[in-house]
Design an enzyme around this catalytic site. Structure first.
Site, short mmCIF file in Angstrom:
data_model
loop_
_atom_site.label_atom_id
_atom_site.label_comp_id
_atom_site.label_asym_id
_atom_site.label_seq_id
_atom_site.Cartn_x
_atom_site.Cartn_y
_atom_site.Cartn_z
N HIS A 1 -0.27 -4.87 -3.32
CA HIS A 1 1.10 -5.17 -3.74
C HIS A 1 1.66 -6.28 -2.85
O HIS A 1 1.22 -6.47 -1.72
CB HIS A 1 2.00 -3.93 -3.60
CG HIS A 1 1.75 -2.87 -4.61
ND1 HIS A 1 2.72 -2.39 -5.46
CD2 HIS A 1 0.63 -2.17 -4.92
CE1 HIS A 1 2.21 -1.45 -6.24
NE2 HIS A 1 0.94 -1.30 -5.92
N GLU B 1 2.58 4.51 0.71
CA GLU B 1 1.12 4.68 0.74
C GLU B 1 0.54 4.52 2.14
O GLU B 1 -0.56 4.00 2.32
CB GLU B 1 0.42 3.74 -0.25
CG GLU B 1 0.63 4.17 -1.70
CD GLU B 1 -0.45 3.66 -2.66
OE1 GLU B 1 -1.53 3.25 -2.18
OE2 GLU B 1 -0.19 3.68 -3.87
#
Length: 430
Positions: free
Chosen positions: A272, A49
Site C-alpha cells: 500500500h 497490519e
C-alpha cells in the site's frame, strides 16, 4: 475570523503489510518504515497490519525519541495489527473488535484470524482534546462477487457508531486506516454521512501523490495485478478523515502519498502507499457554523442507511441458508453414524474389519462436529446481522421523523403560517 494563528497537525497512515513469514522482505521494510517516520517527524503515525508485536516493539524502540507515546492494540488470534505512535501524550486508549470479520474456514483469506477492529487513542494536542482512530476493515477479494459485503457494511456501521458515541467531547477527530472500500462505496458513504467526517483527499488544498489519490497501484513492486481488476491504474482504499468541533475548525492544507518505489531502495515500504496529511487547526468562534454546514442532509443519511439495511437483510438471508445447510450436515452425520453401529452388531459383520467400521465412525463424528461448529458460527452471525438491522431501522425511523418534521416546518413557513412545533409532554395545559 480566527482568533490566532492556526496550529499544525501532521498525520501519517500506512498499511504495513507485516505478515511474518508470508509478506515479502518484512524485516527490511520495517527498517525503512522506521527511518521514514524518524525522518519525517509526524505528530501522529497510524499503522495497520503490524501483525507481530515483535515488529511493533522494534519500531517503538527505534522511534522512542521522535514518538515517545505509543499504543499497540491487541485482539483476535494474531492481533488487530493496529498501532499508534504520537509526539503528544496519550491520555487514554480503547479498542472495539468488529462483530463480523469473515469466516474461520476461509484460511486463504485469513481476515477472521486478524481480529479486525477500531482503536482509539485520546491525545492532548496543544491543550485540545483529540480523538484519533485507527482501523482496518475486511478486504474485498472480488469486486464482482463480494461475499463479504454484508460483513464490511456491519463493520462500517459499528465503526460509525463507535466514532459517534466516543467523540462527543472531542475538540477534533481524526480517523486513519485501510477501509478496503472505494470512495463512493456504500460503507464509505455510510461512515461519512453519519459521522460528519471529511475526506482529506477531497478537502485538501494541495495534493502530491499517485493519480486520483490511489493507494494500491500497479506500479508498486508488491501489488498483485489481479487485485486491481478492473481498475488497472489503481484504487483508493486508504484514508485520513477529519472533523472539527464547536471550538476548533480543521482544514487539510496538504495531502501526499508515496509513489511505489523508494529512492535509493530496491523495493517500496509496503504493498500500500502511505498517506501524510497536514492539518490546520483554527480556534474560531465561527467554527460552529462551519462544521454544521458540513453535516449531510437528513434525506441523504436516510437514503444511505436504507441502502445499507437492504444489504444487511440480504446477508441475513444468505447466512440463514448456510445455517440450514449446516443443520442438514448435522442430521446427515447422525444418520451415517448409526451405520457403523448397525454393522458392528450384525451377524455378518465379520466381513467388515473393526478398522473399517472405526474409520467410518471417525468420519461421521468429524462431519458431525464440523456441522455443529458451523451451525454455531452461522447462528452467531445471524444474531449480529439482526441486531445491526434493528439498529439501522431505529436510525431510519428517527431520520424519517426528522425529515417529516422538516417538511411540515418548511410547508408551513412557506405560506406565512406559523411553523408546527411539537407539543412538550411536560408542559401542563392552561
Amino acid at each position: 475570523m480566527a482568533t490566532e494563528r492556526p496550529a499544525k497537525l501532521r498525520v501519517f497512515s500506512l498499511n504495513c503489510w507485516g505478515i511474518r513469514f508470508f509478506s515479502k522482505l518484512c524485516t527490511q521494510r520495517y527498517e525503512m518504515i522506521g527511518e521514514l517516520l524518524d525522518r519525517e517527524q509526524h505528530d501522529i503515525a497510524l499503522l495497520q497490519e503490524v501483525w507481530s508485536e515483535q515488529d511493533f516493539l522494534f519500531l517503538k524502540k527505534k522511534l522512542s525519541s521522535s514518538y515517545p507515546h505509543t499504543h499497540y492494540f491487541k485482539s483476535g488470534v494474531i492481533g488487530s495489527g493496529l498501532a499508534a505512535f504520537s509526539k503528544h501524550r496519550i491520555q487514554d486508549a480503547l479498542l472495539y473488535q468488529y462483530s463480523l470479520n469473515g469466516y474461520p474456514y476461509m484460511l486463504r483469506h485469513g481476515d477472521w484470524f486478524g481480529g479486525k477492529a477500531v482503536g482509539l487513542v485520546i491525545l492532548d494536542v496543544l491543550g485540545l482534546k483529540a480523538h484519533v482512530y485507527v482501523t482496518h476493515l475486511h478486504a474485498e477479494y472480488s469486486r464482482a462477487q463480494d461475499e463479504y459485503l454484508p460483513h464490511r457494511i456491519v463493520q462500517s456501521w459499528e465503526l460509525l457508531q463507535f466514532v459517534r458515541h466516543t467523540s462527543c467531547g472531542a475538540d477534533l477527530v481524526v480517523l486513519g486506516g485501510d477501509l478496503n472500500m472505494h470512495p463512493q462505496d456504500l460503507g464509505n458513504r455510510l461512515l461519512r454521512s453519519h459521522t460528519g467526517l471529511r475526506d482529506c483527499y477531497t478537502e485538501t488544498g494541495t495534493f502530491d501523490g499517485c493519480e486520483d489519490g490511489h493507494t494500491l497501484i500497479a506500479n508498486n513492486h508488491f501489488t498483485k495485478k489481479q487485485d486491481l481488476i478492473p481498475f488497472e491504474k489503481g484504487i483508493r482504499i486508504d484514508y485520513i478523515l477529519m472533523k472539527g468541533s464547536q471550538r476548533v475548525n480543521m482544514k487539510c492544507e496538504s495531502l501526499s502519498t508515496t509513489k511505489g518505489s523508494v529512492a535509493d531502495k530496491p523495493f517500496p515500504y509496503s504493498d500500500h502507499e502511505a498517506l501524510t496529511a497536514e492539518l490546520a487547526l483554527f480556534r474560531s468562534e465561527d467554527s460552529r457554523q462551519h462544521e454544521s454546514g458540513n453535516t449531510p442532509a437528513v434525506s441523504e443519511q436516510m437514503d444511505v442507511v436504507t441502502e445499507a439495511c437492504a444489504v444487511v437483510k440480504e446477508g441475513l438471508c444468505q447466512t440463514e441458508a448456510m445455517r440450514d445447510k449446516a443443520m442438514h450436515l448435522v442430521f446427515g452425520s447422525l444418520l451415517l453414524l448409526l451405520l457403523p453401529l448397525v454393522l458392528a452388531f450384525l451377524p455378518c459383520s465379520c466381513s467388515f474389519s473393526f478398522s473399517t467400521v472405526g474409520l467410518l465412525g471417525a468420519v461421521c463424528i468429524s462431519l458431525l462436529l464440523s456441522g455443529a461448529l458451523l451451525y454455531l458460527l452461522f447462528t452467531t452471525h445471524i444474531k449480529v446481522l439482526k441486531e445491526t438491522e434493528d439498529q439501522m431501522m431505529l436510525t431510519s425511523n428517527d431520520l424519517q421523523t426528522k425529515l417529516t418534521g422538516c417538511q411540515l416546518s418548511g410547508s408551513s413557513s412557506s405560506d406565512g403560517s406559523p411553523e408546527l412545533q411539537p407539543r412538550s409532554p411536560f408542559k401542563r395545559e392552561e
